[in-house]
Write an enzyme that holds these catalytic residues in place. Structure first.
Site, PDB file in Angstrom:
ATOM      1  CD  GLU A 180      -3.142  -0.950   2.250  1.00  0.00           C
ATOM      2  OE1 GLU A 180      -2.951  -0.242   3.108  1.00  0.00           O
ATOM      3  OE2 GLU A 180      -4.066  -1.653   2.035  1.00  0.00           O
ATOM      4  CD  GLU A 374      -3.783  -5.897   2.827  1.00  0.00           C
ATOM      5  OE1 GLU A 374      -4.576  -5.284   3.391  1.00  0.00           O
ATOM      6  OE2 GLU A 374      -2.659  -5.924   2.899  1.00  0.00           O
TER       7      GLU A 374
HETATM    8  C1  BG6 Z   1      -4.315  -2.973   5.027  1.00  0.00           C
HETATM    9  C2  BG6 Z   1      -2.852  -3.504   5.553  1.00  0.00           C
HETATM   10  O1  BG6 Z   1      -4.394  -1.597   5.059  1.00  0.00           O
HETATM   11  O2  BG6 Z   1      -5.437  -3.380   5.739  1.00  0.00           O
HETATM   12  C3  BG6 Z   1      -2.681  -4.320   6.577  1.00  0.00           C
HETATM   13  O3  BG6 Z   1      -2.145  -3.630   4.297  1.00  0.00           O
HETATM   14  C4  BG6 Z   1      -3.971  -4.331   7.609  1.00  0.00           C
HETATM   15  O4  BG6 Z   1      -1.629  -4.520   7.042  1.00  0.00           O
HETATM   16  C5  BG6 Z   1      -5.395  -4.435   6.776  1.00  0.00           C
HETATM   17  O5  BG6 Z   1      -4.031  -5.388   8.535  1.00  0.00           O
HETATM   18  C6  BG6 Z   1      -6.554  -4.138   7.509  1.00  0.00           C
HETATM   19  O6  BG6 Z   1      -6.432  -3.286   8.456  1.00  0.00           O
HETATM   20  P1  BG6 Z   1      -6.580  -3.485  10.024  1.00  0.00           P
HETATM   21  O7  BG6 Z   1      -6.477  -1.966  10.447  1.00  0.00           O
HETATM   22  O8  BG6 Z   1      -8.058  -3.813  10.355  1.00  0.00           O
HETATM   23  O9  BG6 Z   1      -5.607  -4.358  10.462  1.00  0.00           O
END
Ligand code: BG6
Length: 476
Positions: A180, A374
């Site tokens: 990201e 993701e």
């Molecule tokens: C993304 C990141 O922004 O979101 C991850 O690459 C992160 O590292 C994921 O864990 C989800 O966000 P969060 O804050 O719910 O863990």
């Protein structure tokens, strides 16, 4: 029809949110080891004084230091991923395990850990997808150089990437440079190890750091292509789907403005040049970044093979002060709450069609293969009396997003290589440091204060995802 036969189904984690073992086998402290957990975490990340204090004093609970101890549980965890039928597993390498001080000779024990990890994946027929830098670096790079603000990090990263390519040339075929990269602009310490003492300087420092990361990313792409001709290397962006709140032209203009600012770094990585609008904005806002012709050549000649991205939620934009104040929580992009959507317990708005929009948008813009690395729902799981977890809400979220992804592939012709759900095993949340914000198919017994046995167990979604993979996305 449906998904291509070789579609890469799997899951994703990041080293710092999972591994723990923060000082083991020669690893040094890394930037993510000095951030506390809890509601104030984002504020702490943006507070240079607080982080400096943590580096010096190190008091309190730092969730990433132990995380879910993947460092010692990886065999068991990969066996569970294999049981679900994973074809691919995305993780990152901890820079501080390989170069504890950021410079010098690589740490053999650190390199050997990832050898064992990738061998274990191979044993189960799982392809590793490796992020070279996912929101962490050896703390020395912050204390000595203030992170990516310094050009000194470019050769250090290049050396680190080359070390990985040489070592894992026969084990890893899919690489990502930075996680990201656009988040550096919002969270310079998390994304780039940069401490901002004067908030008025944030934009200058973050944009400069991002420029240096782009140069390092292009050098890594160049090295990867030269050293590993069969491998594929991509970039990674936090995608943003935003809707104009009204049909007022100004709202659409504002949406476009936000969108372009979100993607200009990816434009450099995937199209090979800074877009004109951002150069104008730099000049207008007195953001001082010297982009010389040699650098422009480097960008143009070393674009990525594919574009990967995260997608969790969407937002809306408005120029009307009466509605513009209504921000959804957990929102760092600057959008506002969309009244047509439901939200997760953490205020992230749930929008499967937004994923189809993101896929089409990115494919139109870059015309390169895409990879969703993701996606998922952060939710509280409460084990029933017998310990079982009926996470139907997670199944529902994933099902609807996979349907949207399928439409993008089947009906819109988007070239999509794979899908790795976020936090396929419960890990530490990046934005809150909580354990209770869980994404996994596999439950880990641990709470927000670090207490628990770390025992792993299968949630209801575990069996569901296994069937999704078995049927190549047909049984949802
Ligand atoms: C993304 C990141 O922004 O979101 C991850 O690459 C992160 O590292 C994921 O864990 C989800 O966000 P969060 O804050 O719910 O863990």
């Amino acid at each position: 029809m449906g998904f291509p036969k070789n579609f890469l189904w799997g899951g994703a984690i990041a080293a710092h949110q999972a591994e723990g073992a923060y000082l083991e086998d020669g690893k040094s402290l890394s930037t993510c080891d000095v951030i506390h957990g809890g509601k104030g975490r984002i504020a702490e990340i943006l507070d240079a004084k607080a982080i400096r204090k943590n580096i010096d004093a190190g008091e309190g609970y730092f969730p990433e230091r132990v995380a879910v101890d993947f460092y010692h549980h990886y065999r068991e965890d990969i066996a569970l991923f294999a049981e679900m039928g994973f074809k691919v597993f995305r993780t990152s390498i901890s820079w501080a395990r390989i170069f504890p001080n950021g410079t010098g000779t690589p740490n053999e024990a650190g390199l050997a850990f990832y050898d064992r990890l990738f061998d274990e994946c191979k044993k189960h027929g799982i392809e590793p997808l490796v992020t070279i830098s996912h929101w962490e670096m050896p703390i020395a790079l912050t204390t000595q150089y203030n992170g990516w603000v310094s050009r000194e990090l470019i050769p250090l990263f290049e050396g680190y990437a080359k070390t990985l390519f040489a070592r894992y040339k026969d084990k890893v075929r899919y690489w990502l440079t930075f996680n990201e990269i656009n988040m550096t602009l919002h969270m310079p310490f998390m994304g780039a190890g940069v401490l901002v003492d004067d908030p008025a300087q944030k934009k200058q420092l973050a944009s400069l750091a991002a420029h240096h990361m782009l140069l390092a990313s292009a050098l890594a792409v160049k090295a990867c292509h030269a050293m590993l001709p069969k491998a594929k290397i991509g970039c990674m962006v936090a995608s943003m789907t935003a809707y104009p709140y009204s049909c007022k032209p100004e709202d659409t203009w504002e949406k476009m403005r936000l969108e372009r600012n979100n993607y200009y770094l990816t434009d450099v990585q995937a199209r090979g040049a800074y877009p004109p609008f951002i150069k104008k904005a730099f000049a207008r806002e007195h953001i001082n970044i010297d982009i010389n012709p040699e650098e422009e050549k480097l960008f143009a000649e070393n674009t990525v093979d594919f574009v990967s991205f995260s997608y969790y939620s969407s937002s809306a934009v408005s120029t009307d002060p009466a509605v513009a104040g209504d921000k959804g929580s957990g929102n760092i992009f600057g959008g506002i709450k969309n009244p047509h959507l439901k939200s997760s317990e953490w205020g992230w708005q749930i929008d499967p069609l937004g994923l189809r929009i993101a896929l089409n948008f990115l494919y139109d813009r870059y015309q390169k293969p895409l990879f969703i690395v993701e996606n998922g729902l952060g939710a509280k799981d409460v084990p029933a009396g017998d310990g079982s977890i009926h996470d139907d809400y997670r199944i529902e979220y994933l099902r609807e997003h996979i349907k949207a992804m399928k439409q993008a592939v089947e009906e819109d012709g988007v070239e999509l290589w794979g899908y790795t759900t976020w936090g396929c095993i419960d890990i530490i949340s990046a934005s809150t440091g909580e354990m209770s914000k869980r994404y996994g198919f596999i439950y880990v017994d641990k709470d927000d204060n670090g207490k628990g046995s770390l025992a792993r167990s299968r949630k209801k979604s575990f069996g569901w995802y296994k069937k999704v993979i078995e049927s190549n996305g047909e049984t949802l």
